[in-house]
Design an enzyme around this catalytic site. Structure first.
Site, PDB file in Angstrom:
ATOM      1  N   CYS A 292      -8.664  44.799 -10.322  1.00 15.12           N
ATOM      2  CA  CYS A 292      -8.099  44.299  -9.071  1.00 15.12           C
ATOM      3  C   CYS A 292      -8.673  45.151  -7.950  1.00 15.12           C
ATOM      4  CB  CYS A 292      -6.574  44.390  -9.090  1.00 15.12           C
ATOM      5  SG  CYS A 292      -5.811  43.810  -7.542  1.00 15.12           S
TER       6      CYS A 292
ATOM      7  N   GLU B 125     -10.942  37.539  -7.049  1.00 15.04           N
ATOM      8  CA  GLU B 125     -11.903  38.028  -8.026  1.00 15.04           C
ATOM      9  C   GLU B 125     -13.182  37.231  -7.877  1.00 15.04           C
ATOM     10  OE1 GLU B 125     -13.283  40.519  -9.499  1.00 15.04           O
ATOM     11  OE2 GLU B 125     -11.359  40.955 -10.460  1.00 15.04           O
TER      12      GLU B 125
END
Length: 271
Positions: free
Chosen positions: A2, A114
Site C-alpha cells: 500500500c 495500485e
C-alpha cells in the site's frame, strides 16, 4: 503493498462508524484523495487518556504520520520506508513486534490505489528486487461502499534534541499491514482489465471486517498467536476495482477527480 490511498470521510462520520469516544477538532484533516507516505492520516485506536485517573482504554480518532519510526530509533529518517508491515512477519520483526503486541490501530480509507505490473515485474516485486515503473493505476474499494478499514500499527518516538515542552518533541507514526493479494474473483471487475486483486499486484492492505475491530484495537490482547489469527484475510468477493486517471501517480495532484472511473485503461498502459 500500500503506497497510496484515498481518505475523504469526515471525522464526524468516522466517529459514528467506529464508535469514537474522543477526538480533537483541532486535529481535523482535510479530505485527501491522494494520501502518500509521510502525510498525516487518521487512525482509530484504543488508548487511555492523558492526565486521567481511569486507566481504561478509550476509543480515539488520532492524527498520525504515515511511516512508522520505532521507539528505539536514533533518528526518524527511516520512517518514510516503513509504510508497510507484512502480516506474515509483523510479529517477529524488531521494528514492528512491540507495536504489534500493544499498539494496533485501524487506518480508515475510501480505498487504495495500485498500479498494474506485468508478470516479470511482479516476480521481481515478490523477490524484493527493483522493478520498472508502474503502469495503469486502479482504485480498489469495498464493493458495498463501506469504509476500508486497514489494519495498522502505531508508535511514539521521542526527539531527544528537543525539550519536553516542544510541540515536535514526540512523533506519532503508523504503518499499514499488508498480506498476499486475493486470487479469487472481484465482486465487480472491469470488463477490460484484471479480474482479481492478484492480477493487479501480489500484495494488498489487510482489511479488517467489523467483527474484528474491537479485538484488534484492544491493547489488553498481547498473545502473539491470538493476534496473528486476526490477520487472516477477509472473505473473497468483497472488493471491486476500476481504472482511474494516471494523474494520481503524481503526489501533487489531489481531488475527487482522481477517483473518476474510466471505461478502460488509458492509452499506452497495461491492461
Amino acid at each position: 503493498m500500500c503506497g497510496r490511498y484515498a481518505a475523504s470521510r469526515r471525522p464526524e462520520d468516522l466517529a459514528g462508524i467506529f464508535e469514537i469516544e474522543k477526538w480533537e477538532p483541532e486535529e481535523t484533516l482535510a479530505p485527501d484523495f491522494n494520501v502518500a507516505p509521510t502525510k498525516e492520516v487518521y487512525a482509530v485506536l484504543d488508548r487511555p487518556l492523558k492526565d486521567v485517573a481511569d486507566p481504561s482504554p478509550v476509543r480515539q480518532l488520532r492524527k498520525l504520520k504515515w511511516g512508522l519510526v520505532p521507539s528505539w530509533s536514533k533518528t526518524p529518517e527511516g520512517g518514510a520506508r516503513m509504510i508497510n508491515a507484512r502480516a506474515e512477519t509483523v510479529h517477529e520483526k524488531p521494528s514492528y513486534r512491540r507495536a504489534f503486541s500493544s499498539r494496533r490501530c485501524i487506518l480508515p480509507a475510501d480505498g487504495y490505489y495500485e498500479w498494474v505490473t506485468g508478470q516479470q515485474e511482479r516476480d521481481l516485486e515478490v523477490e524484493g528486487k527493483k522493478k520498472r515503473p508502474r503502469k495503469q493505476p486502479y482504485f480498489v474499494l469495498p464493493a458495498d461502499g463501506s469504509v476500508f478499514a486497514m489494519a495498522g500499527l502505531y508508535e511514539f518516538w521521542r526527539d531527544r534534541t528537543l525539550p519536553d515542552e516542544h510541540p515536535q518533541a514526540w512523533w506519532a507514526t503508523c504503518s499499514v499491514i499488508t498480506t498476499e493479494a486475493e486470487t479469487g474473483p472481484l465482486a465487480v471487475a472491469p470488463a477490460d482489465g484484471p479480474h482479481s486483486l492478484s492480477d493487479i499486484h501480489p500484495r494488498m492492505p489487510l482489511m479488517l471486517t467489523p467483527d474484528r475491530w474491537d479485538a484488534w484495537l484492544d491493547p489488553g490482547r498481547t498473545d502473539a498467536e491470538e493476534l496473528r489469527a486476526l490477520l487472516t484475510p477477509p472473505p473473497t468477493g468483497l472488493m471491486r476495482a476500476y481504472p482511474v486517471p494516471t494523474a494520481v501517480s503524481n503526489v501533487r495532484n489531489n481531488g475527487p477527480e482522481l477517483l473518476k472511473e474510466l471505461e478502460g485503461p488509458e492509452e499506452g498502459t497495461l491492461f
